[in-house]
Design a protein around this motif. Structure first.
Motif, mmCIF file in Angstrom:
data_model
loop_
_atom_site.group_PDB
_atom_site.id
_atom_site.type_symbol
_atom_site.label_atom_id
_atom_site.label_comp_id
_atom_site.label_asym_id
_atom_site.label_seq_id
_atom_site.Cartn_x
_atom_site.Cartn_y
_atom_site.Cartn_z
ATOM 1 N N ALA A 1 0.857 -1.197 0.000
ATOM 2 C CA ALA A 1 0.000 0.000 0.000
ATOM 3 C C ALA A 1 0.883 1.233 0.000
ATOM 4 O O ALA A 1 1.791 1.358 0.833
ATOM 5 C CB ALA A 1 -0.916 0.007 1.212
ATOM 6 N N THR A 2 0.628 2.120 -0.946
ATOM 7 C CA THR A 2 1.409 3.341 -1.085
ATOM 8 C C THR A 2 0.463 4.541 -1.147
ATOM 9 O O THR A 2 -0.742 4.391 -1.340
ATOM 10 C CB THR A 2 2.243 3.316 -2.374
ATOM 11 O OG1 THR A 2 1.348 3.054 -3.471
ATOM 12 C CG2 THR A 2 3.327 2.250 -2.337
ATOM 13 N N SER A 3 1.041 5.732 -1.002
ATOM 14 C CA SER A 3 0.251 6.951 -1.109
ATOM 15 C C SER A 3 0.252 7.406 -2.569
ATOM 16 O O SER A 3 1.283 7.828 -3.084
ATOM 17 C CB SER A 3 0.856 8.045 -0.232
ATOM 18 O OG SER A 3 0.927 7.603 1.098
ATOM 19 N N LEU B 1 -8.365 -4.042 -2.611
ATOM 20 C CA LEU B 1 -7.702 -4.997 -3.497
ATOM 21 C C LEU B 1 -8.251 -6.397 -3.281
ATOM 22 O O LEU B 1 -8.362 -6.853 -2.144
ATOM 23 C CB LEU B 1 -6.193 -5.007 -3.244
ATOM 24 C CG LEU B 1 -5.456 -5.972 -4.161
ATOM 25 C CD1 LEU B 1 -4.429 -5.232 -5.001
ATOM 26 C CD2 LEU B 1 -4.793 -7.080 -3.387
ATOM 27 N N ARG C 1 -1.547 9.680 -5.903
ATOM 28 C CA ARG C 1 -1.964 11.078 -6.059
ATOM 29 C C ARG C 1 -3.416 11.260 -5.655
ATOM 30 O O ARG C 1 -3.832 12.307 -5.195
ATOM 31 C CB ARG C 1 -1.792 11.519 -7.517
ATOM 32 C CG ARG C 1 -0.390 11.978 -7.836
ATOM 33 C CD ARG C 1 -0.326 12.422 -9.279
ATOM 34 N NE ARG C 1 -0.830 11.382 -10.173
ATOM 35 C CZ ARG C 1 -0.950 11.521 -11.495
ATOM 36 N NH1 ARG C 1 -0.621 12.657 -12.059
ATOM 37 N NH2 ARG C 1 -1.384 10.534 -12.243
ATOM 38 N N ASP C 2 -4.221 10.203 -5.833
ATOM 39 C CA ASP C 2 -5.649 10.291 -5.540
ATOM 40 C C ASP C 2 -6.038 9.326 -4.426
ATOM 41 O O ASP C 2 -7.022 8.581 -4.539
ATOM 42 C CB ASP C 2 -6.454 9.989 -6.811
ATOM 43 C CG ASP C 2 -6.132 10.971 -7.927
ATOM 44 O OD1 ASP C 2 -6.177 12.178 -7.681
ATOM 45 O OD2 ASP C 2 -5.826 10.512 -9.044
ATOM 46 N N GLY C 3 -5.262 9.317 -3.364
ATOM 47 C CA GLY C 3 -5.543 8.414 -2.256
ATOM 48 C C GLY C 3 -4.631 7.204 -2.272
ATOM 49 O O GLY C 3 -3.801 7.042 -3.169
ATOM 50 N N ALA C 4 -4.817 6.330 -1.280
ATOM 51 C CA ALA C 4 -3.936 5.175 -1.132
ATOM 52 C C ALA C 4 -4.138 4.173 -2.268
ATOM 53 O O ALA C 4 -5.252 3.974 -2.747
ATOM 54 C CB ALA C 4 -4.203 4.506 0.209
ATOM 55 N N GLU C 5 -3.048 3.541 -2.671
ATOM 56 C CA GLU C 5 -3.067 2.522 -3.713
ATOM 57 C C GLU C 5 -2.635 1.184 -3.117
ATOM 58 O O GLU C 5 -1.864 1.158 -2.154
ATOM 59 C CB GLU C 5 -2.085 2.896 -4.833
ATOM 60 C CG GLU C 5 -2.460 4.142 -5.598
ATOM 61 C CD GLU C 5 -3.586 3.880 -6.599
ATOM 62 O OE1 GLU C 5 -3.895 2.704 -6.847
ATOM 63 O OE2 GLU C 5 -4.139 4.852 -7.131
ATOM 64 N N ALA C 6 -3.117 0.094 -3.694
ATOM 65 C CA ALA C 6 -2.736 -1.241 -3.229
ATOM 66 C C ALA C 6 -2.537 -2.163 -4.414
ATOM 67 O O ALA C 6 -3.295 -2.087 -5.388
ATOM 68 C CB ALA C 6 -3.809 -1.802 -2.302
ATOM 69 N N ARG C 7 -1.523 -3.000 -4.329
ATOM 70 C CA ARG C 7 -1.305 -4.027 -5.347
ATOM 71 C C ARG C 7 -0.464 -5.144 -4.744
ATOM 72 O O ARG C 7 0.269 -4.944 -3.783
ATOM 73 C CB ARG C 7 -0.619 -3.501 -6.607
ATOM 74 C CG ARG C 7 0.875 -3.362 -6.518
ATOM 75 C CD ARG C 7 1.288 -2.235 -5.628
ATOM 76 N NE ARG C 7 1.178 -0.931 -6.285
ATOM 77 C CZ ARG C 7 1.111 0.211 -5.654
ATOM 78 N NH1 ARG C 7 1.182 0.256 -4.320
ATOM 79 N NH2 ARG C 7 1.012 1.353 -6.289
ATOM 80 N N ALA D 1 0.803 5.123 3.843
ATOM 81 C CA ALA D 1 -0.367 4.299 3.547
ATOM 82 C C ALA D 1 -0.485 3.136 4.522
ATOM 83 O O ALA D 1 0.507 2.566 4.947
ATOM 84 C CB ALA D 1 -0.281 3.776 2.120
ATOM 85 N N ARG E 1 -10.533 9.111 -0.164
ATOM 86 C CA ARG E 1 -10.148 8.337 -1.346
ATOM 87 C C ARG E 1 -9.237 7.191 -0.928
ATOM 88 O O ARG E 1 -8.178 7.402 -0.331
ATOM 89 C CB ARG E 1 -9.460 9.235 -2.366
ATOM 90 C CG ARG E 1 -10.405 10.319 -2.902
ATOM 91 C CD ARG E 1 -9.671 11.300 -3.779
ATOM 92 N NE ARG E 1 -8.541 11.901 -3.065
ATOM 93 C CZ ARG E 1 -7.656 12.711 -3.627
ATOM 94 N NH1 ARG E 1 -7.766 13.018 -4.905
ATOM 95 N NH2 ARG E 1 -6.672 13.222 -2.925
#
Lengths: 185, 185
Positions: free
Chosen positions: A36-38, B83, A40-46, B43, B79
């Motif tokens: 999980a990273t920060s 996943l 530009r448009d909120g937290a991301e997960a992959r 995050a 936001r």
């Protein structure tokens, strides 16, 4: 034998055993953590592949294409999390780490050691995430300069054990020399 | 029959079938997505239980204790991402959504419908994450005022299909009326 997850030291030992297996065994539960990273448009997960887990000093490593979103996100905000779930233990492990992006000469030996099929994951054209007309409009083009290592230096480890007789949550901190403490689940 | 994951519309249909199963079937791969939020120190990620998935309008729901970190994190930055990984399909689904925190009267019918054992997850003392001397020093105290629903209104769905003959990535956007497009994997 006492269940190691009933003690703080046993819980931390279990985490490191689990992570070490993830780094070496393709079928281990910790092989594919969620990063999980920060964004530009909120937290991301992959999902990512765990490539190294070292207890002393505590750090983890994953590989990435330098042009991928996670690399630019970690460059902007190096503090990120990795999540592992071990279904047999019913144990959730959250790692909070500060990531460095290593590339070039520093990672040349790791690139050299990669099998050809693995190298094809780094350097394809166009860059990861770029729009393409059809799924096949992407060319593998293994390139050392596109390869990087994301090294996470651990700051915290938080565990949640979903036990039948009550959930157990523990928090271990680098600043506390990983002594750890229990928290309300 | 054509593999639905080779077309954009088939991919999106597959995502919604997968999410719908997650919301109703305890053993479905989408039952326990990872929720990534923006924490104070980077995050954060944790597993959650998918309680609803509705395609039109596209939204998902999870339940939470109002005092938990994810609720304060979503209040500060709505936001966030969910996943899901389906191991049989080898399909990763990333949902980007804007979350509302619903509580009180708005969620009273859902609270009433919860079985007693499920209610015990909301309202225990001390609050989630608070330090406790021993794991047992936590008292269940089911309380309607501690219960809330996190409703995520979907902005984007990104899929990554790890296919033997080449990975396929697709991105669907609300602003594009979910028409979708292929991206480099």
């Amino acid at each position: 034998m006492t269940d190691p997850l009933t003690t703080l030291s046993g819980t931390l030992d279990t985490v490191w055993t689990l992570l070490a297996r993830g780094a070496t065994d393709r079928d281990a539960p910790a092989r594919h953590p969620v990063l999980a990273t920060s964004g530009r448009d909120g937290a991301e997960a992959r999902m990512v592949v765990l490539r190294e887990a070292r207890r002393d000093p505590p750090r983890v490593e994953i590989f990435a294409d330098r042009r991928s979103a996670k690399v630019s996100e970690l460059s902007a905000e190096p503090r990120a999390s990795l999540l592992v779930w071990d279904p047999a233990l019913r144990l959730q492990v959250r790692l909070r780490a500060r990531f460095q992006v290593l590339a070039g000469e520093a990672v040349a030996p790791l690139w050299q050691a990669l099998p050809g099929a693995a190298r094809a994951l780094y350097g394809g054209r166009p860059a990861p995430g770029a729009p393409i007309p059809e799924p096949g409009d992407h060319i593998a083009d293994p390139a050392a300069h596109a390869f990087c290592v994301l090294r996470g230096v651990l700051a915290e480890i938080e565990t949640l054990h979903l036990a039948t007789l009550g959930h157990r949550r523990a928090l271990f901190r680098a600043t506390d020399d990983w002594q750890g403490g229990w928290c309300a689940p």
